[in-house]
Motif scaffolding. Structure first.
Motif, PDB file in Angstrom:
ATOM      1  N   PHE A   1       8.728 -21.158   6.399  1.00  0.00           N
ATOM      2  CA  PHE A   1       8.007 -20.438   5.355  1.00  0.00           C
ATOM      3  C   PHE A   1       8.682 -19.088   5.117  1.00  0.00           C
ATOM      4  CE2 PHE A   1       4.889 -23.254   7.215  1.00  0.00           C
ATOM      5  CZ  PHE A   1       4.179 -23.738   6.131  1.00  0.00           C
ATOM      6  N   THR A   2       8.937 -18.761   3.875  1.00  0.00           N
ATOM      7  CA  THR A   2       9.443 -17.434   3.536  1.00  0.00           C
ATOM      8  C   THR A   2       8.331 -16.529   3.014  1.00  0.00           C
ATOM      9  OG1 THR A   2      10.031 -18.144   1.294  1.00  0.00           O
ATOM     10  CG2 THR A   2      11.735 -18.326   3.003  1.00  0.00           C
ATOM     11  N   THR A   3       7.195 -17.122   2.641  1.00  0.00           N
ATOM     12  CA  THR A   3       6.052 -16.376   2.126  1.00  0.00           C
ATOM     13  C   THR A   3       4.777 -16.918   2.744  1.00  0.00           C
ATOM     14  OG1 THR A   3       7.128 -15.963  -0.006  1.00  0.00           O
ATOM     15  CG2 THR A   3       4.734 -15.736   0.049  1.00  0.00           C
ATOM     16  N   VAL A   4       3.859 -16.031   3.079  1.00  0.00           N
ATOM     17  CA  VAL A   4       2.532 -16.421   3.542  1.00  0.00           C
ATOM     18  C   VAL A   4       1.493 -15.761   2.645  1.00  0.00           C
ATOM     19  CG1 VAL A   4       3.236 -16.768   5.936  1.00  0.00           C
ATOM     20  CG2 VAL A   4       2.430 -14.516   5.213  1.00  0.00           C
ATOM     21  N   VAL A   5       0.396 -16.468   2.433  1.00  0.00           N
ATOM     22  CA  VAL A   5      -0.741 -15.913   1.706  1.00  0.00           C
ATOM     23  C   VAL A   5      -1.823 -15.651   2.736  1.00  0.00           C
ATOM     24  CG1 VAL A   5      -2.455 -16.276  -0.113  1.00  0.00           C
ATOM     25  CG2 VAL A   5      -0.122 -17.151  -0.393  1.00  0.00           C
ATOM     26  N   ASP A   6      -2.087 -14.386   3.000  1.00  0.00           N
ATOM     27  CA  ASP A   6      -3.027 -13.994   4.049  1.00  0.00           C
ATOM     28  C   ASP A   6      -4.457 -14.209   3.588  1.00  0.00           C
ATOM     29  OD1 ASP A   6      -3.713 -12.471   6.595  1.00  0.00           O
ATOM     30  OD2 ASP A   6      -4.649 -11.209   5.071  1.00  0.00           O
ATOM     31  N   ALA A   7      -5.293 -14.644   4.537  1.00  0.00           N
ATOM     32  CA  ALA A   7      -6.697 -14.909   4.228  1.00  0.00           C
ATOM     33  C   ALA A   7      -7.568 -13.666   4.318  1.00  0.00           C
ATOM     34  CB  ALA A   7      -7.248 -15.980   5.173  1.00  0.00           C
ATOM     35  N   GLY A   8      -7.002 -12.529   4.719  1.00  0.00           N
ATOM     36  CA  GLY A   8      -7.789 -11.312   4.862  1.00  0.00           C
ATOM     37  C   GLY A   8      -8.354 -11.185   6.260  1.00  0.00           C
ATOM     38  N   THR A   9      -8.683  -9.978   6.642  1.00  0.00           N
ATOM     39  CA  THR A   9      -9.244  -9.744   7.961  1.00  0.00           C
ATOM     40  C   THR A   9     -10.612  -9.097   7.855  1.00  0.00           C
ATOM     41  OG1 THR A   9      -8.943  -8.611  10.077  1.00  0.00           O
ATOM     42  CG2 THR A   9      -8.091  -7.498   8.135  1.00  0.00           C
ATOM     43  N   ARG A  10     -11.477  -9.443   8.799  1.00  0.00           N
ATOM     44  CA  ARG A  10     -12.799  -8.833   8.858  1.00  0.00           C
ATOM     45  C   ARG A  10     -12.848  -7.721   9.892  1.00  0.00           C
ATOM     46  NH1 ARG A  10     -12.647 -14.072   7.955  1.00  0.00           N
ATOM     47  NH2 ARG A  10     -13.885 -14.988   6.299  1.00  0.00           N
ATOM     48  N   SER A  11     -11.696  -7.397  10.464  1.00  0.00           N
ATOM     49  CA  SER A  11     -11.626  -6.339  11.458  1.00  0.00           C
ATOM     50  C   SER A  11     -11.745  -4.975  10.791  1.00  0.00           C
ATOM     51  CB  SER A  11     -10.300  -6.419  12.223  1.00  0.00           C
ATOM     52  OG  SER A  11     -10.125  -5.282  13.031  1.00  0.00           O
ATOM     53  N   ASP A  12     -12.439  -4.060  11.450  1.00  0.00           N
ATOM     54  CA  ASP A  12     -12.564  -2.702  10.939  1.00  0.00           C
ATOM     55  C   ASP A  12     -11.242  -1.946  10.988  1.00  0.00           C
ATOM     56  OD1 ASP A  12     -15.255  -3.097  10.477  1.00  0.00           O
ATOM     57  OD2 ASP A  12     -15.881  -2.311  12.420  1.00  0.00           O
ATOM     58  N   ALA A  13     -10.263  -2.491  11.697  1.00  0.00           N
ATOM     59  CA  ALA A  13      -8.974  -1.812  11.817  1.00  0.00           C
ATOM     60  C   ALA A  13      -8.209  -1.799  10.500  1.00  0.00           C
ATOM     61  CB  ALA A  13      -8.138  -2.479  12.906  1.00  0.00           C
ATOM     62  N   GLY A  14      -8.605  -2.636   9.536  1.00  0.00           N
ATOM     63  CA  GLY A  14      -7.984  -2.610   8.221  1.00  0.00           C
ATOM     64  C   GLY A  14      -6.737  -3.459   8.114  1.00  0.00           C
ATOM     65  N   LEU A  15      -6.086  -3.316   6.954  1.00  0.00           N
ATOM     66  CA  LEU A  15      -4.970  -4.185   6.611  1.00  0.00           C
ATOM     67  C   LEU A  15      -3.606  -3.577   6.887  1.00  0.00           C
ATOM     68  CD1 LEU A  15      -6.290  -5.533   3.181  1.00  0.00           C
ATOM     69  CD2 LEU A  15      -6.403  -6.658   5.403  1.00  0.00           C
ATOM     70  N   ASP A  16      -3.556  -2.297   7.180  1.00  0.00           N
ATOM     71  CA  ASP A  16      -2.252  -1.655   7.380  1.00  0.00           C
ATOM     72  C   ASP A  16      -1.476  -2.285   8.533  1.00  0.00           C
ATOM     73  OD1 ASP A  16      -2.661   0.027   5.283  1.00  0.00           O
ATOM     74  OD2 ASP A  16      -3.341   1.726   6.486  1.00  0.00           O
ATOM     75  N   ALA A  17      -2.194  -2.674   9.603  1.00  0.00           N
ATOM     76  CA  ALA A  17      -1.526  -3.288  10.745  1.00  0.00           C
ATOM     77  C   ALA A  17      -0.883  -4.611  10.358  1.00  0.00           C
ATOM     78  CB  ALA A  17      -2.520  -3.502  11.890  1.00  0.00           C
ATOM     79  N   ILE A  18      -1.558  -5.370   9.507  1.00  0.00           N
ATOM     80  CA  ILE A  18      -0.994  -6.645   9.055  1.00  0.00           C
ATOM     81  C   ILE A  18       0.228  -6.399   8.181  1.00  0.00           C
ATOM     82  CG2 ILE A  18      -1.438  -8.755   7.757  1.00  0.00           C
ATOM     83  CD1 ILE A  18      -4.369  -8.520   8.504  1.00  0.00           C
ATOM     84  N   ALA A  19       0.134  -5.419   7.284  1.00  0.00           N
ATOM     85  CA  ALA A  19       1.265  -5.107   6.413  1.00  0.00           C
ATOM     86  C   ALA A  19       2.477  -4.679   7.237  1.00  0.00           C
ATOM     87  CB  ALA A  19       0.879  -4.010   5.423  1.00  0.00           C
ATOM     88  N   ARG A  20       2.264  -3.873   8.275  1.00  0.00           N
ATOM     89  CA  ARG A  20       3.370  -3.463   9.139  1.00  0.00           C
ATOM     90  C   ARG A  20       3.970  -4.660   9.867  1.00  0.00           C
ATOM     91  NH1 ARG A  20       2.742  -0.918  13.443  1.00  0.00           N
ATOM     92  NH2 ARG A  20       0.459  -0.900  13.620  1.00  0.00           N
ATOM     93  N   ALA A  21       3.107  -5.553  10.328  1.00  0.00           N
ATOM     94  CA  ALA A  21       3.567  -6.694  11.121  1.00  0.00           C
ATOM     95  C   ALA A  21       4.446  -7.633  10.296  1.00  0.00           C
ATOM     96  CB  ALA A  21       2.373  -7.443  11.692  1.00  0.00           C
ATOM     97  N   VAL A  22       3.988  -7.995   9.100  1.00  0.00           N
ATOM     98  CA  VAL A  22       4.778  -8.923   8.294  1.00  0.00           C
ATOM     99  C   VAL A  22       6.070  -8.264   7.827  1.00  0.00           C
ATOM    100  CG1 VAL A  22       2.784 -10.293   7.586  1.00  0.00           C
ATOM    101  CG2 VAL A  22       3.493  -8.355   6.175  1.00  0.00           C
ATOM    102  N   SER A  23       6.019  -6.952   7.588  1.00  0.00           N
ATOM    103  CA  SER A  23       7.237  -6.236   7.190  1.00  0.00           C
ATOM    104  C   SER A  23       8.244  -6.215   8.329  1.00  0.00           C
ATOM    105  CB  SER A  23       6.891  -4.804   6.774  1.00  0.00           C
ATOM    106  OG  SER A  23       6.023  -4.792   5.657  1.00  0.00           O
ATOM    107  N   ASP A  24       7.758  -5.942   9.545  1.00  0.00           N
ATOM    108  CA  ASP A  24       8.656  -5.889  10.696  1.00  0.00           C
ATOM    109  C   ASP A  24       9.240  -7.265  11.020  1.00  0.00           C
ATOM    110  OD1 ASP A  24       8.124  -3.214  10.857  1.00  0.00           O
ATOM    111  OD2 ASP A  24       6.784  -3.356  12.594  1.00  0.00           O
ATOM    112  N   ALA A  25       8.445  -8.309  10.819  1.00  0.00           N
ATOM    113  CA  ALA A  25       8.940  -9.665  11.070  1.00  0.00           C
ATOM    114  C   ALA A  25       9.845 -10.150   9.953  1.00  0.00           C
ATOM    115  CB  ALA A  25       7.766 -10.628  11.242  1.00  0.00           C
ATOM    116  N   GLY A  26       9.579  -9.684   8.720  1.00  0.00           N
ATOM    117  CA  GLY A  26      10.446 -10.025   7.601  1.00  0.00           C
ATOM    118  C   GLY A  26       9.988 -11.176   6.749  1.00  0.00           C
TER     119      GLY A  26
END
Length: 389
Positions: A41-66
């Protein structure tokens, strides 16, 4: 979490997500991104998170992984009996849609988890926001019998009918599953231009039916091949997409073609990019598109001799044939591993935090692990008698 009945999200996924902190989100998201890359997969469609930590951590993770990511913000305003104030939800949604305008890999999206957890006004507003911004509106619809019945009881309409009635069904809409659809709902999907994520593995693992994907595509419904988080292996997903249609619909009517192979390959590539709102960005090797592609070794015994490479990719190809994965023109994976960051260190970190995280989440499982089930089965067999003993 195998062998669980439908709506596992209520007992396992939502409680687990709600217990994650920012570090958990980053590590688990980066691991998921790595799994996706390893699966082709070169692209993923995220289902969203219900964590109060927000989405920035996910954005950093996918960016770092590429990996490229469509990152959605959940906008439910009726998660319980009371309807929440719409203003802060809509304000946050507007901020999210504008947050990643210049990001190379992350594209924002808005979502309602399932139609029943949002007011009619919120469904309409969130869909309209996405349509005006050129982004996709996501929701899960018509996956389980109980969800269809809850919708009929609440408003007298099935979920997809309800989305259409409140103005939340159009070209910006991407519906996960749509397995339990009537002919009328298929017509609604085609006429409004709404898209569907066909998730065949999810149907087998936790669903009530298989989406009539070939029928929907034949009548003009836009479809992309999806996973619903069940399988990060692109070639196995292709095989399952065709097999599910064959078992559910083709065998009974003598259809030996079931999409002729190309249907599922298209649904996994440029059709998937289209329904994810990225058709102008990726999905094919063409002038003006971003350089997202795989290098796949076809010189293997399973494909020798090769007579019909499209069918062979659907039925015979394997993940171990993926030599390299490129996203946005950069090498992200070589021979199954990232060349520029330590994946094994990530796996070590995940193992170190997983047990405590799971133990601290209010998860409720209905099925034992396989080994416990085997032991109980063996005990039952050993105590079984025969007539006359």
């Amino acid at each position: 979490m195998f062998s669980e009945p439908s709506e596992i999200f209520r007992r396992v996924w939502v409680p687990l997500e709600g217990s994650l902190n920012a570090e958990h989100l980053y590590l688990s998201s980066k691991l998921a991104a790595l799994e996706a890359l390893r699966g082709g997969f070169t692209t993923v469609v995220d289902a969203g998170t219900r964590s109060d930590a927000g989405l920035d951590a996910i954005a950093r993770a996918v960016s770092d992984a590429g990996v490229r990511c469509v990152l959605r913000l959940i906008c439910n305003d009726r998660p319980g009996a009371e309807t929440l104030d719409a203003a802060p939800i809509q304000r946050r949604a507007s901020e999210h849609l504008g947050r990643y305008d210049h990001h190379a890999l992350v594209t924002p999206s808005l979502a309602i988890s399932i139609p029943e957890v949002a007011s009619d006004a919120m469904l309409h507003h969130v869909h309209r926001m996405c349509a005006e911004a050129g982004r996709i509106f996501q929701t899960h619809a018509n996956e389980h019998l109980v969800a269809v019945e809850r919708s009929l009881n609440a408003c007298g309409r099935r979920p997809i009918e309800h989305l259409a009635a409140v103005g939340a069904l159009g070209p910006a809409a991407l519906l996960a599953h749509a397995t339990l659809v009537t002919p009328h709902e298929i017509r609604l999907l085609a006429e409004t231009g709404a898209a569907v994520a066909y998730n065949p593995v999810a149907s087998a693992w936790k669903g009530n039916a298989v989406a009539p994907a070939e029928t929907m595509a034949t009548f003009g419904v836009r479809l992309g091949l999806g996973t619903d988080g069940t399988r990060s292996d692109g070639f196995r997903l292709l095989d399952y997409a065709e097999a599910a249609q064959r078992f559910a619909f083709g065998i009974g009517v003598g259809d030996s073609s079931c999409g002729a192979g190309w249907r599922w390959l298209d649904m996994a590539t440029h059709d998937a990019a289209d329904v994810a709102g990225l058709g102008a960005v990726t999905g094919e090797i063409a002038a003006g598109k971003r350089a997202d592609f795989l290098l796949v070794d076809l010189d293997v015994p399973e494909l020798t001799p090769s007579w019909d490479v499209t069918w062979e990719l659907v039925r015979l190809a394997n993940r171990d044939q993926i030599r390299a994965v490129f996203v946005d023109g950069k090498l992200r994976l070589w021979e199954g591993w990232p060349p520029d960051w330590d994946a094994r260190a990530l796996m070590h970190d995940i193992r170190a935090m997983a047990a405590d995280t799971i133990a601290g989440a209010p998860i409720r499982k209905l099925r034992d692990y396989a080994d416990a089930h085997r032991a109980r089965h063996a005990q039952t067999v050993s105590h079984a008698g025969t007539p006359g003993t």
